[in-house]
Design a protein around this motif. Structure first.
Motif, PDB file in Angstrom:
ATOM      1  N   MET A 158      -0.103  -5.839   1.177  1.00  0.00           N
ATOM      2  CA  MET A 158      -0.177  -4.914   2.278  1.00  0.00           C
ATOM      3  C   MET A 158       1.227  -4.598   2.792  1.00  0.00           C
ATOM      4  N   PHE A 159       2.060  -5.622   2.845  1.00  0.00           N
ATOM      5  CA  PHE A 159       3.421  -5.383   3.322  1.00  0.00           C
ATOM      6  C   PHE A 159       4.202  -4.465   2.380  1.00  0.00           C
ATOM      7  N   LEU A 160       3.920  -4.546   1.066  1.00  0.00           N
ATOM      8  CA  LEU A 160       4.603  -3.680   0.103  1.00  0.00           C
ATOM      9  C   LEU A 160       4.257  -2.212   0.360  1.00  0.00           C
ATOM     10  N   LEU A 161       2.986  -1.933   0.656  1.00  0.00           N
ATOM     11  CA  LEU A 161       2.576  -0.567   0.954  1.00  0.00           C
ATOM     12  C   LEU A 161       3.255  -0.066   2.224  1.00  0.00           C
ATOM     13  N   GLU A 162       3.339  -0.900   3.201  1.00  0.00           N
ATOM     14  CA  GLU A 162       4.009  -0.516   4.456  1.00  0.00           C
ATOM     15  C   GLU A 162       5.494  -0.251   4.232  1.00  0.00           C
ATOM     16  N   MET A 163       6.130  -1.130   3.451  1.00  0.00           N
ATOM     17  CA  MET A 163       7.567  -0.962   3.188  1.00  0.00           C
ATOM     18  C   MET A 163       7.828   0.319   2.384  1.00  0.00           C
ATOM     19  N   LEU A 174       9.855   5.781   2.224  1.00  0.00           N
ATOM     20  CA  LEU A 174       9.618   7.186   1.906  1.00  0.00           C
ATOM     21  C   LEU A 174       9.892   8.059   3.128  1.00  0.00           C
ATOM     22  N   GLY A 175       9.390   7.643   4.283  1.00  0.00           N
ATOM     23  CA  GLY A 175       9.614   8.405   5.513  1.00  0.00           C
ATOM     24  C   GLY A 175      11.076   8.456   5.896  1.00  0.00           C
ATOM     25  N   SER A 211       3.218   4.030   8.356  1.00  0.00           N
ATOM     26  CA  SER A 211       3.738   2.693   8.096  1.00  0.00           C
ATOM     27  C   SER A 211       3.627   1.804   9.333  1.00  0.00           C
ATOM     28  N   VAL A 212       3.975   2.335  10.487  1.00  0.00           N
ATOM     29  CA  VAL A 212       3.878   1.562  11.731  1.00  0.00           C
ATOM     30  C   VAL A 212       2.421   1.219  12.021  1.00  0.00           C
ATOM     31  N   PHE A 213       1.509   2.178  11.814  1.00  0.00           N
ATOM     32  CA  PHE A 213       0.083   1.934  12.037  1.00  0.00           C
ATOM     33  C   PHE A 213      -0.427   0.835  11.104  1.00  0.00           C
TER      34      PHE A 213
END
Length: 185
Positions: free
Chosen positions: A1-6, A11-12, A45-47
């Protein structure tokens, strides 16, 4: 999950940086669309990060856990709800010796409880090869004329096993399996 957020966060930040660099380099405002497009992945990402922390550290609402039942917890007015008990057995006329019985799991005896407090007072045990006759009621008779009735349990072979209450054996259960009840031979 952290990889997706990072990845979403990078990207942003990449879009925001590209839009800002191109806007300054060329002086054209059309590159600000990259900056605006970069804000969406950062917000996602923050969400996702907040949701992950919420799940990991258990901020969700939990139902209260029920405590396990122990036989030593029997007390109060509702102690009879835990098992099947007989009707009250009045062993004396003064109304001080009132007990009730509950079958033991091995079917070779009854557990005896004080009807007022629910405290275990002893056991009425018999040999494993014998079986109580459930069709007959528990008998109460004062066999020795001492003012205290004995408890009689009818067996399937027709025999009645009698048990006498002895005040001096009170509070000896569980060390003494019979507690304050003694089998009459």
């Amino acid at each position: 999950m952290f990889l997706l957020e990072m990845a979403t966060l990078l990207l942003g930040i990449g879009f925001i940086a590209a839009g800002t660099i191109q806007s300054r380099k060329t002086g054209q405002k059309k590159w600000h669309i990259f900056t605006a497009a970069g804000i969406v992945p950062v917000l996602i990402s923050v969400f996702l990060f907040i949701c992950t922390i919420w799940l990991l550290y258990g901020i969700q609402i939990r139902e209260p856990e029920t405590e396990p039942y122990f036989e030593t917890d029997i007390a109060g007015d509702d102690w009879r709800t835990f098992r099947a008990y007989s009707e009250d057995l009045h062993l004396d006329d003064a109304g001080t010796l009132i007990f009730c019985l509950s079958p033991l799991d091995g079917k070779n005896g009854y557990a005896v409880y004080d009807s007022a407090s629910g405290a275990r007072e002893g056991s009425l045990l018999w040999e494993p090869e014998k079986e109580a006759d459930d069709m007959f009621k528990i008998q109460l008779k004062d066999l020795d004329n001492d003012g205290i009735k004995e408890i009689g349990i009818s067996m399937t072979d027709g025999q009645v096993i009698w048990y006498h209450y002895r005040e001096e054996l009170k509070c000896t259960w569980p060390e003494n399996k019979g507690g304050c009840f003694e089998k009459i031979d």
